[in-house]
Design a protein around this motif. Sequence first.
Motif, short mmCIF file in Angstrom:
data_model
loop_
_atom_site.label_atom_id
_atom_site.label_comp_id
_atom_site.label_asym_id
_atom_site.label_seq_id
_atom_site.Cartn_x
_atom_site.Cartn_y
_atom_site.Cartn_z
N UNK A 339 0.82 -1.21 0.00
CA UNK A 339 0.00 0.00 0.00
C UNK A 339 0.85 1.26 0.00
N UNK A 340 1.94 1.28 0.77
CA UNK A 340 2.78 2.48 0.83
C UNK A 340 3.44 2.75 -0.52
N UNK A 341 3.89 1.69 -1.20
CA UNK A 341 4.52 1.86 -2.49
C UNK A 341 3.52 2.41 -3.51
N UNK A 342 2.31 1.88 -3.50
CA UNK A 342 1.28 2.37 -4.42
C UNK A 342 0.92 3.81 -4.11
N UNK A 343 0.80 4.13 -2.79
CA UNK A 343 0.44 5.50 -2.40
C UNK A 343 1.51 6.49 -2.84
N UNK A 344 2.78 6.13 -2.70
CA UNK A 344 3.85 7.04 -3.11
C UNK A 344 3.84 7.24 -4.62
N UNK A 345 3.65 6.18 -5.39
CA UNK A 345 3.63 6.31 -6.85
C UNK A 345 2.45 7.16 -7.31
N UNK A 346 1.27 6.94 -6.66
CA UNK A 346 0.10 7.74 -7.04
C UNK A 346 0.30 9.21 -6.68
N UNK A 347 0.95 9.48 -5.53
CA UNK A 347 1.20 10.87 -5.16
C UNK A 347 2.14 11.54 -6.15
N UNK A 348 3.15 10.80 -6.61
CA UNK A 348 4.05 11.36 -7.61
C UNK A 348 3.32 11.63 -8.92
N UNK A 349 2.43 10.71 -9.30
CA UNK A 349 1.71 10.89 -10.55
C UNK A 349 0.77 12.10 -10.48
N UNK A 350 0.09 12.27 -9.34
CA UNK A 350 -0.88 13.36 -9.20
C UNK A 350 -0.24 14.65 -8.72
N UNK A 351 1.07 14.59 -8.40
CA UNK A 351 1.81 15.76 -7.92
C UNK A 351 1.19 16.33 -6.64
N UNK A 352 0.97 15.42 -5.70
CA UNK A 352 0.49 15.79 -4.37
C UNK A 352 1.56 15.36 -3.38
N UNK A 353 1.57 15.90 -2.16
CA UNK A 353 2.60 15.54 -1.18
C UNK A 353 2.61 14.04 -0.88
N UNK A 354 3.83 13.50 -0.76
CA UNK A 354 3.95 12.07 -0.39
C UNK A 354 3.35 11.83 1.00
N UNK A 355 2.71 10.79 1.17
CA UNK A 355 2.10 10.45 2.45
C UNK A 355 0.65 10.88 2.55
N UNK A 356 0.17 11.69 1.63
CA UNK A 356 -1.22 12.14 1.72
C UNK A 356 -2.20 11.04 1.38
N UNK A 357 -1.74 10.02 0.66
CA UNK A 357 -2.63 8.92 0.27
C UNK A 357 -2.44 7.66 1.10
N UNK A 358 -1.48 7.68 2.04
CA UNK A 358 -1.22 6.47 2.85
C UNK A 358 -2.44 6.09 3.68
N UNK A 359 -3.06 7.07 4.32
CA UNK A 359 -4.22 6.77 5.16
C UNK A 359 -5.37 6.23 4.34
N UNK A 360 -5.49 6.68 3.08
CA UNK A 360 -6.59 6.23 2.25
C UNK A 360 -6.41 4.76 1.85
N UNK A 361 -5.18 4.38 1.51
CA UNK A 361 -4.93 3.01 1.03
C UNK A 361 -4.60 2.01 2.14
N UNK A 362 -4.14 2.48 3.31
CA UNK A 362 -3.76 1.56 4.38
C UNK A 362 -4.11 2.12 5.75
N UNK A 363 -5.21 2.82 5.85
CA UNK A 363 -5.59 3.39 7.12
C UNK A 363 -6.46 2.46 7.95
N UNK A 364 -7.12 3.04 8.94
CA UNK A 364 -8.02 2.27 9.81
C UNK A 364 -9.21 1.77 9.02
N UNK A 365 -9.70 0.57 9.32
CA UNK A 365 -10.85 0.03 8.58
C UNK A 365 -12.13 0.79 8.95
N UNK A 366 -13.10 0.84 8.06
CA UNK A 366 -14.38 1.49 8.37
C UNK A 366 -15.13 0.73 9.44
N UNK A 367 -15.91 1.47 10.21
CA UNK A 367 -16.62 0.85 11.34
C UNK A 367 -18.11 0.72 11.07
N UNK A 368 -18.65 1.41 10.07
CA UNK A 368 -20.07 1.33 9.76
C UNK A 368 -20.27 1.52 8.27
#
Length: 397
Positions: A339-368
């Motif tokens: 997940x971290x590798x994919x998040x970093x590559x996507x951030x580079x592709x979209x030109x957004x700060x690294x780490x901004x997508x980590x929580x989306x791809x490998x964050x806490x699971x939904x509760x409801x």
Amino acid sequence: MSDLAQGEAATSTAERAPRGRRSRGLIGWAIVAALVLGGVFVAIQVGVRMPDQRGSLDPESARDTGAMAIAQILRDNGAEVSVFRSRTDALRAVDDDATLVMSNPYTLSDEGILELIEPAERVVFLSTSTHLLSLLRMGDNATPEFAPVSAECDSPEFADVGTIRPDRLFTPAAGVEGCFGDGDAAAVLIDDSAEGTRIVVEGARLFSNASLADDGNAALALALLGQTERVVWYVPSFADTDIEGETEDTLGSLTPGWVTPAILLLMIAGVAAALWRGRRFGPLVAETLPVTVRASETMHGRARLTAKAGDAAHAGEAIRDGSRRRLARRLGLAVSAGAEEVADAAADRLRVPRGSLHALLAGAPPVDDASLIDLARRLQELENAVEASSFTEGRSE
């Protein structure tokens, strides 16, 4: 090849096939017969052969627990050793010039023991029990100690014995002399009375063939049994008992003797037949399924099960896993990328700060369900953005 030659070849092949089957069948039956005969022989041996009747301190037994070494030492020193397995014969052989020797006569009644030792001037019990001590009124059991002990008594025959390591000590009764102990407890009890000399010792280990050469065991045995020219050695056994009792009938006693060999024979024949005619398991064979299940049906079925269970966390993990795989393929990464590798590559592709997508791809699971829907929407937006960026880069090139 002519028709005649072909016919002869077919006839020869047809004859060889039954002949080969017959030979294999004869070999199989020969194996079964050999196993059956072997089983019968074993059953007969088990049913007929009786166990060895020579037990502990038997003067005719050369096993480690036997006492053949003592008997041989006595003979070498000029004593006549007579072994009896019948109390009647032993009683007739006893006189004033003989020493009556026996281990604990557990197969005799109290009356039988007293009757056997009454005419003997000297009796030596090489092993004993609490009941025998009480019957002879010679003492009681004492706390055992395994330290070496010497005679420490006035009996002159023990002067050259040295030390022994007794397995059992006794507390002498009044008028009974104790030897090989500390005064309060002794390994040898000697009762000299008008009826004769009665000696008790626990010699199951001391006088056995395996331990006779240790310490002063052999000297003690010679001092106890070599005081007379004749030794009458009685060997107690269940075959020579005066205790009468009735035993209840059991299944084994009511069953005829041929039943056990017959059962063994049938079992052996069954095993032989199973080995001979049983099927052999071959290698696994891969077979195609009669129907084809589409991937979409499997996906929908799992989705319905997850929705019915209300497992938002499990559903969220499945959605994230699918998004990671699709994004990795779109970004030129391996499908197994983390997940971290994919998040970093996507951030580079979209030109957004690294780490901004980590929580989306490998964050806490939904509760409801609400957080699950929000997670799915955001993941879909991310995939659309990566897809659009990939299309834009393709056009610019």
